[in-house]
Design an enzyme around this catalytic site. Structure first.
Site, PDB file in Angstrom:
ATOM      1  N   ASP A  34      14.069  32.104   2.044  1.00 44.69           N
ATOM      2  CA  ASP A  34      13.841  30.671   1.933  1.00 44.69           C
ATOM      3  C   ASP A  34      14.775  29.976   2.930  1.00 44.69           C
ATOM      4  O   ASP A  34      15.709  30.587   3.469  1.00 44.69           O
ATOM      5  CB  ASP A  34      14.126  30.228   0.495  1.00 44.69           C
ATOM      6  CG  ASP A  34      13.942  28.748   0.286  1.00 44.69           C
ATOM      7  OD1 ASP A  34      13.021  28.163   0.881  1.00 44.69           O
ATOM      8  OD2 ASP A  34      14.734  28.163  -0.485  1.00 44.69           O
ATOM      9  N   ASP A  36      15.931  25.943   2.919  1.00 42.59           N
ATOM     10  CA  ASP A  36      16.863  24.984   2.314  1.00 42.59           C
ATOM     11  C   ASP A  36      17.532  25.571   1.084  1.00 42.59           C
ATOM     12  O   ASP A  36      16.879  26.111   0.188  1.00 42.59           O
ATOM     13  CB  ASP A  36      16.111  23.715   1.921  1.00 42.59           C
ATOM     14  CG  ASP A  36      15.568  22.966   3.114  1.00 42.59           C
ATOM     15  OD1 ASP A  36      16.327  22.226   3.756  1.00 42.59           O
ATOM     16  OD2 ASP A  36      14.371  23.138   3.419  1.00 42.59           O
ATOM     17  N   ASP A 210      16.480  29.757  -3.625  1.00 38.59           N
ATOM     18  CA  ASP A 210      17.403  29.045  -4.516  1.00 38.59           C
ATOM     19  C   ASP A 210      16.735  28.178  -5.566  1.00 38.59           C
ATOM     20  O   ASP A 210      17.399  27.707  -6.490  1.00 38.59           O
ATOM     21  CB  ASP A 210      18.315  28.142  -3.680  1.00 38.59           C
ATOM     22  CG  ASP A 210      17.578  26.917  -3.158  1.00 38.59           C
ATOM     23  OD1 ASP A 210      16.559  27.089  -2.455  1.00 38.59           O
ATOM     24  OD2 ASP A 210      17.998  25.783  -3.475  1.00 38.59           O
TER      25      ASP A 210
END
Length: 275
Positions: A34, A36, A210
């Site tokens: 991922d 961000d 996240d």
């Protein structure tokens, strides 16, 4: 409207594991990351995100060592990711899998629902409330409320009602954002598509992310015998966890022979694509 199907994290612990517990990146790894909150630290505004020194050389090195089997899987737009990662041209799954670019640079758009009315309603709503930001993508619309958390319930009500009136979409709940996207795409499906192609096929997938939007990716890689890595706190189905994006970047730097950091963020060559 469908609520986003995501694996239940109820049986997973939110306790951070001891250092050194992350899975190894080896020659037969297919690595999915991922952006961000994983590769990059979160910022007050999406456009304010910056990669720390050394990340781009590390990705360049890892992609070469993995024979090109490294892809970014993100909710961002393809052009935005290319801007952050320039001059790299990595395989990408963007907008949660609504677009995907393979190792040869071919781009497939899997879904482009008509979100014009939803975008209009979100934009009009944001214009009357300070601190809100609307992000209009190719196949999704996101309403960010990081600077107005007191408006969370109103934002949810607006986006859910708008999604209910738009065929073929679902509502995602992210970190200070509500996003409407096509119901038939997810990060997990995007990773599975990559795993059916060279150079990813036949490898062991690892995926780090996240947010709640990454849970489908964790479930997918673990169903294929790989491992999910949750960055930060919160319940998750991932079997591994690291404390922060900085800890995740340390893991990337330590892979293979990459223990000595490079600081030049402008490599002149991109990873060689292999069939």
């Amino acid at each position: 409207m469908h609520l986003s199907p995501s694996p239940s994290p109820s049986s997973a612990s939110s306790r951070l594991p001891l250092p050194g517990s992350l899975p190894a990146i080896g020659p037969q790894t297919a690595l999915f990351l991922d952006f961000d909150g994983t590769l990059a630290d979160l910022a007050p505004e999406p456009d304010a995100v910056r990669l720390v020194s050394g990340v781009i050389p590390a990705l360049l090195r890892l992609s070469g060592q993995l024979g090109g089997a490294l892809a970014i899987v993100s909710g961002r737009r393809l052009a935005d990711l290319d801007g952050f990662l320039s001059p790299l041209q990595l395989p990408l799954a963007t907008e949660h899998g609504a677009q995907r670019r393979d190792v040869h640079g071919r781009i497939a758009s899997l879904a482009e629902p008509d979100l014009s009315e939803l975008a209009r309603r979100a934009t009009e709503f944001a214009a009357h409330h300070d601190g809100l930001r609307v992000e209009i993508k190719l196949a999704a619309v996101a309403l960010h409320y990081r600077h107005a958390p007191e408006l969370e319930s109103l934002c949810l009500q607006l986006m859910q009602e708008a999604a209910d009136q738009t065929p073929g979409v679902e509502l995602l709940h992210g970190k200070f954002v509500f996003e409407v996207k096509p119901a038939n795409v997810s990060k997990g499906l995007a990773i599975r598509a990559f795993m059916g192609e060279a150079p990813f096929s036949g490898r062991l997938p690892l995926f780090a992310g996240d947010d709640t939007t990454d849970e489908a990716g964790f479930a997918a890689v673990q169903a294929m015998g790989g491992e999910g890595i949750k960055v930060g706190e919160g319940a998750t189905v991932a079997r591994h966890r690291c404390a922060s994006p900085d800890a995740l970047r340390e893991w990337l730097h330590a892979a293979f022979d990459g223990r000595s950091r490079e600081t030049d963020d402008a490599p002149t060559a991109t990873p060689e694509s292999r069939p």
